[in-house]
Design a protein around this motif. Sequence first.
Motif, PDB file in Angstrom:
ATOM      1  N   GLY A  99       0.832  -1.195   0.000  1.00  0.00           N
ATOM      2  CA  GLY A  99       0.000   0.000   0.000  1.00  0.00           C
ATOM      3  C   GLY A  99       0.869   1.247   0.000  1.00  0.00           C
ATOM      4  N   HIS A 100       0.259   2.383  -0.305  1.00  0.00           N
ATOM      5  CA  HIS A 100       1.014   3.629  -0.428  1.00  0.00           C
ATOM      6  C   HIS A 100       1.669   4.038   0.890  1.00  0.00           C
ATOM      7  CE1 HIS A 100      -0.321   4.203  -4.492  1.00  0.00           C
ATOM      8  NE2 HIS A 100      -1.604   4.149  -4.150  1.00  0.00           N
ATOM      9  N   GLU A 101       1.057   3.720   2.013  1.00  0.00           N
ATOM     10  CA  GLU A 101       1.583   4.151   3.298  1.00  0.00           C
ATOM     11  C   GLU A 101       2.209   3.001   4.088  1.00  0.00           C
ATOM     12  OE1 GLU A 101      -1.485   6.125   5.419  1.00  0.00           O
ATOM     13  OE2 GLU A 101      -1.777   7.684   3.897  1.00  0.00           O
ATOM     14  N   ALA A 102       2.340   1.836   3.461  1.00  0.00           N
ATOM     15  CA  ALA A 102       2.931   0.685   4.163  1.00  0.00           C
ATOM     16  C   ALA A 102       4.415   0.946   4.428  1.00  0.00           C
ATOM     17  CB  ALA A 102       2.742  -0.585   3.350  1.00  0.00           C
ATOM     18  N   LYS A 103       4.902   0.363   5.516  1.00  0.00           N
ATOM     19  CA  LYS A 103       6.264   0.651   5.965  1.00  0.00           C
ATOM     20  C   LYS A 103       7.324  -0.057   5.122  1.00  0.00           C
ATOM     21  CE  LYS A 103       4.553   1.271  10.692  1.00  0.00           C
ATOM     22  NZ  LYS A 103       3.152   0.998  10.320  1.00  0.00           N
ATOM     23  N   ALA A 104       7.047  -1.289   4.676  1.00  0.00           N
ATOM     24  CA  ALA A 104       8.050  -2.006   3.887  1.00  0.00           C
ATOM     25  C   ALA A 104       8.348  -1.293   2.569  1.00  0.00           C
ATOM     26  CB  ALA A 104       7.593  -3.446   3.644  1.00  0.00           C
ATOM     27  N   PRO A 105       7.345  -0.887   1.764  1.00  0.00           N
ATOM     28  CA  PRO A 105       7.667  -0.130   0.545  1.00  0.00           C
ATOM     29  C   PRO A 105       8.369   1.192   0.838  1.00  0.00           C
ATOM     30  CG  PRO A 105       5.412  -0.955   0.467  1.00  0.00           C
ATOM     31  CD  PRO A 105       5.906  -1.194   1.856  1.00  0.00           C
ATOM     32  N   SER A 106       8.045   1.808   1.970  1.00  0.00           N
ATOM     33  CA  SER A 106       8.719   3.059   2.324  1.00  0.00           C
ATOM     34  C   SER A 106      10.202   2.835   2.570  1.00  0.00           C
ATOM     35  CB  SER A 106       8.065   3.668   3.572  1.00  0.00           C
ATOM     36  OG  SER A 106       6.707   3.983   3.328  1.00  0.00           O
ATOM     37  N   LEU A 107      10.534   1.705   3.204  1.00  0.00           N
ATOM     38  CA  LEU A 107      11.951   1.376   3.396  1.00  0.00           C
ATOM     39  C   LEU A 107      12.638   1.167   2.053  1.00  0.00           C
ATOM     40  CD1 LEU A 107      11.994  -1.081   6.443  1.00  0.00           C
ATOM     41  CD2 LEU A 107      13.002   1.187   6.332  1.00  0.00           C
ATOM     42  N   ASP A 108      11.950   0.487   1.133  1.00  0.00           N
ATOM     43  CA  ASP A 108      12.530   0.269  -0.198  1.00  0.00           C
ATOM     44  C   ASP A 108      12.757   1.596  -0.920  1.00  0.00           C
ATOM     45  OD1 ASP A 108      12.797  -2.518  -0.246  1.00  0.00           O
ATOM     46  OD2 ASP A 108      10.684  -2.787  -0.702  1.00  0.00           O
ATOM     47  N   ALA A 109      11.805   2.518  -0.780  1.00  0.00           N
ATOM     48  CA  ALA A 109      11.939   3.808  -1.452  1.00  0.00           C
ATOM     49  C   ALA A 109      13.139   4.588  -0.926  1.00  0.00           C
ATOM     50  CB  ALA A 109      10.656   4.625  -1.276  1.00  0.00           C
ATOM     51  N   ALA A 110      13.425   4.414   0.355  1.00  0.00           N
ATOM     52  CA  ALA A 110      14.569   5.101   0.959  1.00  0.00           C
ATOM     53  C   ALA A 110      15.887   4.377   0.708  1.00  0.00           C
ATOM     54  CB  ALA A 110      14.339   5.264   2.461  1.00  0.00           C
ATOM     55  N   ASN A 111      15.802   3.136   0.224  1.00  0.00           N
ATOM     56  CA  ASN A 111      17.008   2.338  -0.029  1.00  0.00           C
ATOM     57  C   ASN A 111      16.883   1.690  -1.406  1.00  0.00           C
ATOM     58  OD1 ASN A 111      18.405   2.178   2.890  1.00  0.00           O
ATOM     59  ND2 ASN A 111      16.198   1.968   3.141  1.00  0.00           N
ATOM     60  N   ARG A 112      17.127   2.455  -2.441  1.00  0.00           N
ATOM     61  CA  ARG A 112      16.912   1.993  -3.804  1.00  0.00           C
ATOM     62  C   ARG A 112      17.755   0.766  -4.136  1.00  0.00           C
ATOM     63  NH1 ARG A 112      12.241   4.071  -5.850  1.00  0.00           N
ATOM     64  NH2 ARG A 112      12.094   6.306  -5.436  1.00  0.00           N
ATOM     65  N   SER A 113      18.934   0.660  -3.525  1.00  0.00           N
ATOM     66  CA  SER A 113      19.820  -0.465  -3.842  1.00  0.00           C
ATOM     67  C   SER A 113      19.251  -1.798  -3.361  1.00  0.00           C
ATOM     68  CB  SER A 113      21.194  -0.242  -3.203  1.00  0.00           C
ATOM     69  OG  SER A 113      21.088  -0.181  -1.789  1.00  0.00           O
ATOM     70  N   TRP A 114      18.233  -1.767  -2.522  1.00  0.00           N
ATOM     71  CA  TRP A 114      17.628  -3.013  -2.027  1.00  0.00           C
ATOM     72  C   TRP A 114      16.819  -3.717  -3.113  1.00  0.00           C
ATOM     73  CZ3 TRP A 114      15.355  -1.815   3.511  1.00  0.00           C
ATOM     74  CH2 TRP A 114      16.429  -1.535   4.372  1.00  0.00           C
ATOM     75  N   LYS A 115      16.430  -2.995  -4.163  1.00  0.00           N
ATOM     76  CA  LYS A 115      15.634  -3.586  -5.240  1.00  0.00           C
ATOM     77  C   LYS A 115      14.350  -4.225  -4.703  1.00  0.00           C
ATOM     78  CE  LYS A 115      19.678  -4.424  -8.140  1.00  0.00           C
ATOM     79  NZ  LYS A 115      20.479  -5.415  -8.902  1.00  0.00           N
ATOM     80  N   HIS A 116      13.617  -3.447  -3.909  1.00  0.00           N
ATOM     81  CA  HIS A 116      12.321  -3.858  -3.343  1.00  0.00           C
ATOM     82  C   HIS A 116      12.458  -5.061  -2.406  1.00  0.00           C
ATOM     83  CE1 HIS A 116      10.335  -1.099  -6.111  1.00  0.00           C
ATOM     84  NE2 HIS A 116      11.064  -1.622  -7.082  1.00  0.00           N
ATOM     85  N   LEU A 117      13.622  -5.242  -1.822  1.00  0.00           N
ATOM     86  CA  LEU A 117      13.851  -6.412  -0.975  1.00  0.00           C
ATOM     87  C   LEU A 117      13.028  -6.364   0.304  1.00  0.00           C
ATOM     88  CD1 LEU A 117      15.437  -9.017  -0.955  1.00  0.00           C
ATOM     89  CD2 LEU A 117      17.337  -7.821   0.149  1.00  0.00           C
TER      90      LEU A 117
END
Length: 959
Positions: free
Chosen positions: A500-518
């Motif tokens: 979801g737009h406000e979910a915490k896991a995607p927010s972490l991915d957005a702040a850490n692009r090198s994770w590749k949505h990990l």
Amino acid sequence: TPEGGELVPFYPLMHYDPYLRLLYLYAELAADGRLVLRCPYDAPGAEEAVTLDVDASHVVGMATSMPATPPSAPTTPTPKTKIVDTEGSYAMRNWFDIIPPHEDIRRGGFDEAVFAADLGDVAAGTAPPDYLDAYTFYKKTYTTQGLRNLLDRVQSKLREGQGPSVVEIQTPFGGGKTHALVAIYHYVRNGHKVRELLPKGLEPIEAGLCVIAGHQWNPLEGWTTDGLTRRTFWGELAYQIGGRSGYDAFRENDERRISPGKEKLRRFLEAHQPFVLLFDEILEYINRTYDVHDESGVSLATQTYSFFQELTEAVAALPRGMMVVTLPSSYLEDFGERKQESLARLNRIFGRVESIETPVQGEEVYAVIRRRLFDVERLRTAQMREVVYRYFHTYQEHKDELPAKARDVRYREKMELAYPFHPDVIDILYEKWSTFSSFQRTRGVLRLLASAIEDLYSSEANLDMILPGDLNLDCPQVRQEFLRHIGPEYEGILGSDIAGHEAKAPSLDAANRSWKHLAQRVATAVFYHSFSADDSERGITLPYIKLAVLRSDTIPSMVTEVLQRLSNTLWYLNARGDAYYFSRIPNLNRMILDKKELFNEKYEERLKAWVQAEVGREMAPFVWPENVDQIGDNRALKLVVLRPEDDGSRIPSWIERKGESFREYQNTLFFALADSAGFARLREEAKTYLALEEIEQEVAGGASPLPEEKLREVRQRKQGIVRDLSDKVRRMYHVLRTGERTIDLGQPATGAESMSHWYWRELTSADRGRIVTQLHYRLIVNKFLAGNDQVSSAAVLDQFYKNTDLPVPSQEGVVARAIQLGVQEGALGLADIVDGELVRSSLRFNAPMTLDDVTFASEEMLLSARRSEQLLATWAAEEASREEDIPPESPHPPEEPEPHVPHTEEGGGTSAPRERRYRRVRLVIADIASGKIADVNRGIFVPLSNLADDGLTFTLELD
């Protein structure tokens, strides 16, 4: 082949390399008629895949006499090709390019009803085309061994009269029972239309057919077609097998709802051989018949039980008749008490004569799912195997971080069977999710996976294999498929933590692009493994998390790091032992982090209390003083623990002054400075402790969502923080400032020990020598009597506590003991001087004395050895004169003659030697290991310093 047909891997040309990496040669028929053999994988040591053009007839001839090793490549091979990405590695192939989904899924908006087989709708002609059209049905049906067995039994029984007459298909809800009945229906009714799709050895057959789907029947109203109403199963059977005339033979039994009896059924069916009777969902029907009674008050349920018992016996007595019935295999469907009783009774009826078949078993489910969801005729086998090989090779490289099963070569075969899904995608659905009573085994798996691949296909997700972490929980269809089994309350949990737009896991991915949505992939994989009807099966360990998200470009250690971040960020990610899972119970770590924000400015009081509790009493403690006036000015040794943010810049002024006056006892101050990293850790511990206290109070008061059983964990974590306080406080304050010297004590030894005890032990050691428990009198002589004949003992004592260049005594008795030893060994004298006159009787020199004789009184003086000897000599002369009654020649004592030591010169004779003082010594200590440098200091530098009158300085060269 000239006749056409599917090309398959050319296994006679399979080769194993030393590392057990498989090399496959697969065949493609080129446009010019030549057979092209391709090897999609790198050979050992080769840089590129190999492509060979070989004459087709030559290859076919080789197949039966294959050499031990593959033929070598031509001397002039066909130009090699390789698809590379910008980084030079093999480009990822999308799964839908290797095996596309069926058209309805590619098109979008597919009807989930295509997975809900309904035998009654098929017989009535109202089913979806996938079930109604015999050719389409068989085209999308994978013939499992169980299904093949069923069709073989139908053929054997109807043609040859061999095999069981009554067959029960038994699986859990959604396990393929109805699908098997539809397969039998089309085989009997439309076998000639699907001849080419039937398993080898199976021929079309014609027979009478009766189809009854119990869930469609109304016990009160019966079933009406062609203007004729049938009220019971026996009425319907007679109508479908014998038409209206057949029904007329059973009309009275049907209208009065009384079972016709075994003999009547046998005679009727015997006349209509061969026949197949298909009964589906009869348990649903029977449970609705308990409230329907005949004219004598007997329930329709009782009559139906009698009918099935009579029917099974009648069919069993006939050579070319067959009855197939479906029943659930367990009570997982959440039956009520009546339903359980009904199932048990039906099992007893059929258990006497039936043969049980299971349509789908073991790994067959992979093929079933692939054929139902994907266009298997367009599968690019070689590319599929290349993808699987690369995953399997990655698993071998990281085998110590993955489950043992991933290292087994059979797991590679399993990945090929399940492709484009990773096997765990399907296995977890069957092993965990299917334990929910609402989950429909194969039907539920198909419905969920169809939604998943429709979403992934439409988004053109760049995936070469669909892993558990790739399922998009933000897709409404996928999300709702899960929520229907675990409850709508998890909607908020998914939106909060995973998708979801406000979910915490995607927010972490957005702040850490090198994770590749990990982060989102790991959270999704954990969610996927989190649910089972059996609580003990919930959760996933770190090795399985890595298996669920690992690709060739994924660093396994990064998965560990991301999981740790998720544990501290997500609200509902919990851990039990080494297993992680999502739950409605909030994550204690996340609750703590949120609560800690309340104490960003309120932790200081608790942190100061901890430091005060750990300071100890070896020195007078002053913890976080605000100003210098709080620190006394006396001989007591004082430990000043500065505030964590204090950089020590005020220390010189605090040493020099006390308020408006100068400080006298400057050598008694020891300042402890906080290490910034140690302070940061202990500050977080303090806030964590306060957060745990807050949570504990809220749980006790019923204001927290945390269940009361979590209180034990809260209290254990509080105890853990307190248990380790001693070590953490010392790690925070491991730097001391005394005078102009800074002393870093390094990391403390493990175990509980107060700060001041640690400092005391270190500062009194031979290495440090900053606080002395033993003092050599030579220091007193050299420092205070080198140019003086006398000095006050009290002044000497004070100097040790005032002068920061001197070591500080642990107590006054240390200086007294040094004076005692110096007096006894003739290095100095001790006497009282009153009104300017030395009290002759008080002189102590070169003679035994007690420690109590050293009083540090104002009149007590230390005398140099020379002065003491002169006094004793004078007094001795005066005494001798009195005894001889001869007045002394001079009132002054004679001067002590200079010592005379003969010295031979070159020219002969003797003269007094010159005093030789060494100013600099060069000492080379070679080949010292780094771990032994402290021993050099302890064994050489410190003893030399103690022997020298004025101390030594050293120059240390490191090679």
